[in-house]
Enzyme design. Structure first.
Site, PDB file in Angstrom:
ATOM      1  N   GLU A 136       0.791  -1.448   0.108  1.00 60.26           N
ATOM      2  CA  GLU A 136      -0.016  -0.032  -0.032  1.00 60.26           C
ATOM      3  C   GLU A 136       0.817   1.378   0.031  1.00 60.26           C
ATOM      4  O   GLU A 136       0.568   2.226  -0.663  1.00 60.26           O
ATOM      5  CB  GLU A 136      -0.719   0.115   1.219  1.00 60.26           C
ATOM      6  CG  GLU A 136      -2.068  -0.910   1.215  1.00 60.26           C
ATOM      7  CD  GLU A 136      -3.066  -0.574  -0.227  1.00 60.26           C
ATOM      8  OE1 GLU A 136      -3.024   0.226  -0.752  1.00 60.26           O
ATOM      9  OE2 GLU A 136      -3.602  -1.577  -0.419  1.00 60.26           O
ATOM     10  N   ASP A 183      -8.964   6.217  -1.041  1.00 56.07           N
ATOM     11  CA  ASP A 183      -7.689   7.073  -1.987  1.00 56.07           C
ATOM     12  C   ASP A 183      -8.336   7.709  -3.218  1.00 56.07           C
ATOM     13  O   ASP A 183      -9.604   7.688  -3.297  1.00 56.07           O
ATOM     14  CB  ASP A 183      -6.669   5.982  -2.433  1.00 56.07           C
ATOM     15  CG  ASP A 183      -7.330   4.955  -3.173  1.00 56.07           C
ATOM     16  OD1 ASP A 183      -8.203   4.849  -3.723  1.00 56.07           O
ATOM     17  OD2 ASP A 183      -6.363   4.009  -3.940  1.00 56.07           O
ATOM     18  N   TYR A 241      -5.860   6.396   5.269  1.00 57.54           N
ATOM     19  CA  TYR A 241      -5.904   5.268   4.061  1.00 57.54           C
ATOM     20  C   TYR A 241      -5.284   4.171   4.278  1.00 57.54           C
ATOM     21  O   TYR A 241      -5.786   2.899   4.306  1.00 57.54           O
ATOM     22  CB  TYR A 241      -5.498   5.885   2.585  1.00 57.54           C
ATOM     23  CG  TYR A 241      -5.527   4.753   1.629  1.00 57.54           C
ATOM     24  CD1 TYR A 241      -6.583   4.358   1.089  1.00 57.54           C
ATOM     25  CD2 TYR A 241      -4.199   4.074   1.346  1.00 57.54           C
ATOM     26  CE1 TYR A 241      -6.467   3.323   0.131  1.00 57.54           C
ATOM     27  CE2 TYR A 241      -4.098   3.233   0.546  1.00 57.54           C
ATOM     28  CZ  TYR A 241      -5.107   2.498  -0.252  1.00 57.54           C
ATOM     29  OH  TYR A 241      -5.041   1.730  -1.022  1.00 57.54           O
TER      30      TYR A 241
END
Ligand code: SF4
Length: 458
Positions: free
Chosen positions: A43, A144, A126
């Site tokens: 991520e 996002d 996030y």
């Protein structure tokens, strides 16, 4: 959209999207298990970077740092080296700092706890949502840019997604539509739809699994959404960089320095460079008259004399190999000194003066080597690279440099306090050859310049 209609649409959206995702999801290396560390690394890498670009970096990174403990215990230089080329290097530094926190605070186990995960360095809402939902199936949104775009279009939301309040609103909406027991899949499905179908410029509505109830598409607004106010364009800056070539025992090497411990590109390696004077400053400089130029020329002449004397057994000869360079460098000190004042549209002068003032490094620019561009989120760098001959480092560092730049040491016969030994570089400076490119981490722009230089000089 009425509340009732929105609820129906949300149910439809989640159901259709998950069916589509189950049948169409890409086989990505970080989707092969639910290890929170692997999800975290992926991520972070995927922020600002395309999936195709990330895959080889991710695989190398996981090979080199297979667990959070390996990452925590690695030298930072190695982590940056593994990240080299991905950009946004603070992500790598924060990731490692977060890994160290996991080891110190949680015994090397990433906690299944929102508050604890959110306190890790570099982990924002996030990333926390992605780790918690994908690894632990917690009902947490992971919003996002992709997710904001898809939800803005599907629900016809006209809020400006550049505003934190809009993000918060979309996070609440996303949290409210996550289906029971499938949080990780749902979050990834929305991202996948945004990446593959509901793309920024040309959404593929006819292939979209949620077309039938997409309010944005129904209103013909899919290409206008999401609303996003324009960010300020990056500030342009021209940097003058010196490719300082070694000679004698250091032939084939160039001089590099390490950036400061904080700020942009912290602790990465680079060519020495300075900010180019803007047009106004340059004309002010010209108006200042010949006196300043003469002083600079004398500084450089003196630097060259001392460096030449220092390089025992090395005659006054240019290290550069090209006929052009030889021609430019021939004629030695006087020509070189006057060149520094007058050639390169004043940029030779600006580069040598700037490096002397900022770093106590005296060099003699020889000729323009290349021009590069690099865009950071807030700055656009144009980098003009000049081949340069090494003079020396002023003993006493920047303080001595300030004196020299002020003209004190430019007096004929004046001493700088003795040049530093050419092999005894100040901390944070190195002479490197092509073999060192494998161990030092450079920002992309300097990586390109150095790889090109070593290839052309090979
Ligand atoms: Fe996006 Fe079009 Fe699908 Fe709506 S129908 S979610 S605008 S791709």
């Amino acid at each position: 959209m009425s509340r009732e209609k929105a609820e129906t649409a949300a149910g439809f959206f989640a159901r259709e999207l998950l069916d589509w995702y189950d049948a169409n999801k890409r086989d990505l290396p970080w989707r092969r298990d639910r290890d929170p560390y692997r999800i975290w690394v992926s991520e972070v890498m995927l922020q600002q970077t395309r999936v195709d670009t990330v895959i080889p970096y991710y695989e190398r990174f996981m090979q080199r740092f297979p667990t959070v403990r390996h990452l925590a215990e690695a030298p930072e230089e190695e982590v940056l080296k593994c990240w080299e080329g991905l950009g946004y290097y603070s992500r790598a530094r924060n990731l490692q700092a977060g890994a160290r926190q996991v080891v110190e605070r949680h015994g090397g186990i990433i906690p299944d706890d929102k508050a604890a995960v959110s306190l890790l360095k570099g982990v924002g809402p996030y990333t926390a949502g992605a780790i918690l939902s994908i690894a632990f199936n917690r009902t947490e949104p992971a919003v996002d840019g992709n997710v904001m775009r898809v939800l803005s279009r599907f629900f016809l939301l006209e809020d400006d997604i550049a505003k934190p309040s809009s993000r918060a609103k979309i996070e609440r909406l996303a949290a409210s539509i996550i289906p029971e027991g499938r949080a990780g899949d749902f979050n990834q499905a929305v991202m996948e739809l945004g990446a593959l179908v509901c793309t920024p410029k040309s959404p593929g509505c006819l292939l979209c699994p949620v077309l039938a109830q997409c309010a944005g598409r129904a209103a013909g607004r899919e290409r206008e959404l999401p609303v996003k106010s324009k960010a300020k364009p990056p500030r342009p800056e021209t940097r003058l960089a010196a490719l300082v070539e070694g000679r004698g025992e250091r032939a084939g090497k160039v001089l590099v320095r390490r950036r400061p411990d904080s700020g942009l590109l912290a602790r990465m390696w680079e060519l020495p460079h300075v900010l180019a004077p803007d047009e106004a400053a340059r004309s002010r400089g010209r108006a200042a008259g010949a006196a300043a130029l003469a002083a600079d020329a004398a500084v450089l002449a003196h630097a060259t004399i001392l460096a030449d004397a220092k390089a025992a057994g090395v005659p006054e000869a240019p290290a550069v190999a090209d006929a052009d360079d030889s021609a430019a460098s021939a004629g030695a000190v006087a020509a070189g000194a006057s060149m520094a004042g007058a050639a390169g549209d004043g940029r030779f002068d600006a580069l040598s003066r700037g490096l002397a003032e900022e770093a106590g490094l005296l060099v003699r620019p020889v000729r323009l080597w290349s021009e590069e561009e690099h865009v950071f989120s807030h700055i656009r760098w144009k980098v003009d690279v000049y081949l340069a001959e090494f003079g020396f480092f002023l003993a006493g560092g920047r303080e001595a440099a300030a004196g020299a730049a002020g003209g004190v040491a430019a007096e004929p016969g004046a001493s700088y306090g003795g040049p530093s030994d050419a092999d005894d570089l100040p901390d944070g400076w190195l002479w490197i050859g092509p073999e060192d490119m494998a161990s030092l981490a450079f920002p992309n722009v300097f990586l390109r310049i150095l790889n090109d230089y070593f290839t052309r000089r090979a």
